[in-house]
Design an enzyme around this catalytic site. Structure first.
Site, PDB file in Angstrom:
ATOM      1  N   ASP A   1     -39.363 -38.180 -39.244  1.00 44.73           N
ATOM      2  CA  ASP A   1     -38.179 -37.347 -38.972  1.00 44.73           C
ATOM      3  C   ASP A   1     -38.564 -35.867 -38.977  1.00 44.73           C
ATOM      4  O   ASP A   1     -38.232 -35.114 -38.049  1.00 44.73           O
ATOM      5  CB  ASP A   1     -37.097 -37.581 -40.026  1.00 44.73           C
ATOM      6  CG  ASP A   1     -36.478 -38.966 -39.960  1.00 44.73           C
ATOM      7  OD1 ASP A   1     -35.423 -39.109 -39.338  1.00 44.73           O
ATOM      8  OD2 ASP A   1     -37.054 -39.900 -40.550  1.00 44.73           O
TER       9      ASP A   1
ATOM     10  N   THR B   1     -32.767 -44.058 -38.282  1.00 46.66           N
ATOM     11  CA  THR B   1     -33.900 -44.091 -39.212  1.00 46.66           C
ATOM     12  C   THR B   1     -33.958 -45.415 -39.967  1.00 46.66           C
ATOM     13  O   THR B   1     -35.036 -45.906 -40.296  1.00 46.66           O
ATOM     14  CB  THR B   1     -33.824 -42.913 -40.205  1.00 46.66           C
ATOM     15  OG1 THR B   1     -33.740 -41.691 -39.461  1.00 46.66           O
ATOM     16  CG2 THR B   1     -35.065 -42.852 -41.071  1.00 46.66           C
TER      17      THR B   1
END
Length: 402
Positions: free
Chosen positions: A91, A182
């Site tokens: 990320d 995610t």
């Protein structure tokens, strides 16, 4: 921001996913559509052609980093935010890479980017190990970029912090979700690198990098935990892109980033309208915490949909809708949940340019110029226009019975 300290996470050495399962051998599923070169599309002379090329480069580089991390993700490379959502080195790394490309493409103007992550925890003493790992990953990707210099840890922090813009109705703001989905990424399922561009309040560009998505028609098991094991296959990995007024396109997402202007495999994509709702396939979030599966099932039944749902993580669903793999996307999160603009901006542009319609649960077109939040009325519906109307009526009917 994080629910548990990075230091405690880094002390755990047990691999989250020790080894990916061997790829399942399946027939290649490349869709038979005519391919175009960049020069054969309206994109070459589009108003924001340069910005679109930069966005596609940024998403490709970020996708390359994400592929690498997902194949070897360990517990020490993951932690949790206060809202219990995970955040990984990918990320952070993807956000820094995208910011680097966009700032480099126009160094005369400070980048304004509305993005999901910030570097607060990386700047703390407990974040040092993770920051070092992120910097190493970024520099490995940059080794293959002409004239790119290696970045320092402080430069990586500064790039991540460029994502703190609040957006708005004036000027240019890039909107980024470095890894949408995610939980899917950690679970070896689908995820997407999502980048959109706002100009004076309007979404004019959208790019989705979907490393685990097949280039052919998606099947039910493409939403599951085997998706990551197929990411190295030549027929897996899709780049979706759109420029307002110039249409939506799909191209293979290469293992090695390639300039879009040299690609000969762009395909114009369109939503697939249906006249019989029983033949429409609807999509929803893989996890029920992101959308009320019982409510979407009731809406589907009311609308006359008989096929089972296709469940996928992330804005991959917008891409699938845009190329006609399914006819409906519904998302109805818990009432207290606030949608963020980066969770929908890129996909919204791609679906609209593919001929689809995206609204909230009351039928209002999404407004991305209010800041970092969408503040919708009762969920999101995306579909071809005629189907969208039928689904909206079904939503209203189901709600009236509650």
């Amino acid at each position: 921001m994080l629910g548990r300290s990075l230091a405690s996470v880094q002390q755990r050495q047990v691999a989250l996913v020790p080894r990916l399962p061997a790829p399942v051998q399946r027939p290649k599923r490349v869709m038979c559509r005519s391919s175009l070169t960049w020069s054969e599309t309206p994109l070459q002379t589009a108003q924001y052609a340069k910005e679109l090329e930069a966005a596609c480069q940024a998403v490709q580089l970020a996708s390359k980093l994400c592929r690498t991390v997902q194949q070897q993700l360990t517990t020490a490379e993951k932690t949790d935010k206060q809202d219990d959502s995970p955040v990984t080195v990918a990320d952070y790394g993807a956000q820094a890479l995208v910011a680097w490309v966009l700032q480099r493409s126009d160094p005369s103007v400070r980048l304004s980017m509305v993005a999901e992550e910030d570097a607060t925890d990386l700047k703390s003493p407990s974040g040092g190990v993770m920051l070092t790992r992120i910097t190493q990953l970024i520099n490995t990707v940059l080794e293959d970029v002409p004239d790119a210099e290696q970045l320092t840890e402080q430069q990586v922090v500064d790039l991540i912090e460029l994502g703190g813009s609040n957006g708005g109705r004036t000027g240019r703001h890039w909107v980024l979700d470095p890894i949408d989905g995610t939980r899917g990424f950690v679970g070896m399922r689908q995820y997407a690198v999502c980048l959109g561009m706002l100009q004076d309040g309007d979404v004019l560009l959208g790019v989705l990098g979907c490393p685990n998505l097949p280039q052919g028609r998606a099947q039910d098991d493409d939403g599951g935990a085997d998706a990551a094991s197929r990411s190295s296959s030549s027929d897996v990995g899709v780049l979706f892109l759109a420029h307002r007024g110039c249409g939506a396109y799909a191209a293979p997402l290469p293992q090695q980033p390639t300039p879009l202007s040299s690609s000969s495999k762009l395909t114009r994509i369109h939503v697939q309208d249906v006249t019989d709702m029983s033949g429409a396939r609807f999509m929803e979030s893989f996890e029920s915490r992101h959308s009320d599966h019982s409510f979407t099932a009731a809406v589907a039944k009311q609308a006359g949909v008989t096929l089972p749902p296709l469940r996928m993580d992330s804005q991959v669903k917008y891409g699938l809708l845009s190329r006609g793999d399914a006819g409906i996307f519904m998302r109805f999160p818990p009432p207290a949940y606030r949608e963020k603009i980066w969770d929908h901006c890129a996909g919204f542009c791609i679906v609209e340019e593919a001929g689809g319609k995206v609204t909230d649960g009351s039928g209002a077109r999404l407004d991305f110029a209010r800041g970092r939040w969408l503040d919708l009325d009762g969920g999101i519906i995306a579909a071809p226009p005629a189907v969208h109307e039928a689904v909206l009526k079904a939503v209203q009917t189901v709600r009236s019975k509650m």
